[in-house]
Scaffold this active site. Sequence first.
Site, mmCIF file in Angstrom:
data_model
loop_
_atom_site.group_PDB
_atom_site.id
_atom_site.type_symbol
_atom_site.label_atom_id
_atom_site.label_comp_id
_atom_site.label_asym_id
_atom_site.label_seq_id
_atom_site.Cartn_x
_atom_site.Cartn_y
_atom_site.Cartn_z
ATOM 1 N N CYS A 86 0.832 -1.210 0.000
ATOM 2 C CA CYS A 86 0.000 0.000 0.000
ATOM 3 C C CYS A 86 0.865 1.258 0.000
ATOM 4 O O CYS A 86 1.658 1.490 0.920
ATOM 5 C CB CYS A 86 -0.920 -0.021 1.222
ATOM 6 S SG CYS A 86 -1.700 1.563 1.596
ATOM 7 N N CYS A 93 0.402 3.533 2.998
ATOM 8 C CA CYS A 93 1.107 3.017 4.179
ATOM 9 C C CYS A 93 2.599 3.336 4.092
ATOM 10 O O CYS A 93 3.231 3.708 5.090
ATOM 11 C CB CYS A 93 0.906 1.506 4.299
ATOM 12 S SG CYS A 93 -0.818 0.985 4.381
ATOM 13 N N CYS A 106 -14.851 1.404 -10.367
ATOM 14 C CA CYS A 106 -13.612 0.797 -9.860
ATOM 15 C C CYS A 106 -12.567 0.661 -10.965
ATOM 16 O O CYS A 106 -12.782 -0.025 -11.963
ATOM 17 C CB CYS A 106 -13.940 -0.562 -9.249
ATOM 18 S SG CYS A 106 -12.520 -1.637 -8.997
ATOM 19 N N CYS A 122 -11.447 -2.909 -11.626
ATOM 20 C CA CYS A 122 -12.478 -3.661 -12.357
ATOM 21 C C CYS A 122 -12.405 -3.341 -13.848
ATOM 22 O O CYS A 122 -12.522 -4.233 -14.697
ATOM 23 C CB CYS A 122 -13.864 -3.329 -11.814
ATOM 24 S SG CYS A 122 -14.086 -3.640 -10.045
#
Length: 563
Positions: free
Chosen positions: A102, A105, A444, A447
């Site tokens: 991430c 993060c 998304c 997606c």
Amino acid sequence: MRSRSLLLVALATLLLHASASASDDDLDYLIDNADDIPANDPDGWLQEGSPDDDDDDDLFHHGQAQDHPIDETHVFLLSAANFSDFLASHRHVMVEFYAPWCAHCQALAPDYAAAAADLSPLAHQVALAKVDATEDTDLAQKYDVQGFPTILFFIDGVPKDYNGARTKEAIVSWVNKKLAPGVQNITTVDEAEKILTGEDKAILAVLDSLSGAHSDEIAAASRLEDAINFYQTSNPDVAKLFHLDPAAKRPSLVLLKKQEEEKLTFYDGPFKASAIADFVSANKLPLVNTLTQETAPSIFDNPIKKQILLFVVANESSKFLPIFKEASKSFKGKLLFVFVERDNEEVGEPVANYFGITGQETTVLAYTGNEDARNFFLDGEISVENIKRFAEDFLEEKLTPFYKSEPVPESNEGDVKIVVGKNLDQIVLDESKDALLEIYAPWCGHCQELEPTYNKLGKHLRGIDSLVIAKMDGTANEHPRAKPDGFPTILFYPAGKKSFEPITFEGDRTVVEMYKFIKKHASIPFKLKRPDSSATKTEKDQSTASTNLRGERSSGTNFKDEL
């Protein structure tokens, strides 16, 4: 209906006599079939090592490499093995739930480590820690981690969300406020009267002493609750002012809410910080809460998760709100009653769409909260008695849930079947077929990136009668057997085992990897049907695509967009 036991016997016989396996298939067809890839295919296959073969979504890849190593000396690394013991031995703990891949993060890491270093002189009071949520998935699930990073602040083991800025300064400032004395002393009647006249909400504890164990519990409870001030007194005259019997056993506690009909709510639970904080959180809100962007956090983060919602247009609210409020009085502390202004474009429209409510008709809906997110609609007249009966049945699990669905498509002959809430049973839960279902969201990005690859998978497997490749818009359709864990979620439902939980696909999103996954878990063996070689050669001769292609481009990693 066909006997399920006979079907299972038949499937077992097929499995015993099947000689084909995934290793027997010529998977080069799936990897090297450049014949069906248009030259302008946005999902085109690339050679290994191609400079373009990277993920375009810098949300996950930007900033992975740090210019300098991060000194995390003062950050404790926790796991399921030591988490509970660590919380038990530290009264205040900030925990970051992170994922190694991430980018957010990774960006937070130096500030989080620096904050831990700045707070290290207070190590006897507070600790900063982190948990790899991709490794300790049970911990992440326990604390409802739905995105990265998620930062929680534990006080005596009770978690509270940290929603502040992700900088060293903001984290240090926020933690210091949590460590500061959160309760104020009242020693005179004049001080008490100022609170009664100047504050809409307040908590008052009457103690034998303004220091000691009971005072510590009140102080700890105050740190769990940001939106209300806590006070303590040992003065019997102050107790009288708040309608507390000065001769009654101490400690005692009362919640003041000036704007409500019932202005004082008395606490009779254990005098522990977590229990007091739960009492305050459950009782600080009014009987009926108007949903706005400002009130949404206090409503949806409340320990009372079950809600009764009233959707009504503004010019009808004066008719229905008094009815709704009267009914709510019987469920204080059990249910949250929420008013949603249906024609409010900022809040009402999106919330109504989320629950599948169409039109402007006044609607009463019960909602179980985020854990299983089931909805129930009140049928019949909106009256005090009907709402009360509906709420009682809701608490007793007597209602039938509602699941939203788009209309069943008139035509559904494509390689990838279109599934909606109303036809999932017929397409995906058909016991005679294996089924792969992608649950996606139109907005998304991952997606959208997956779509060409998923369509190719459907094209390659379209001739296998025992297998269904399907997709469902998870924002417009719901089903109790198809719950997304972020978007996209790919689930496999083996034939003859539809009563079991589906198997989640967690691999690289390529045609080959998804094919291998299906082959591994399919109840009914199948052989990949390769197209006629002469036709393939003709198409290749007409194609401008490269003939030396090694791997299909996809996200390559199982990233998901948050719900």
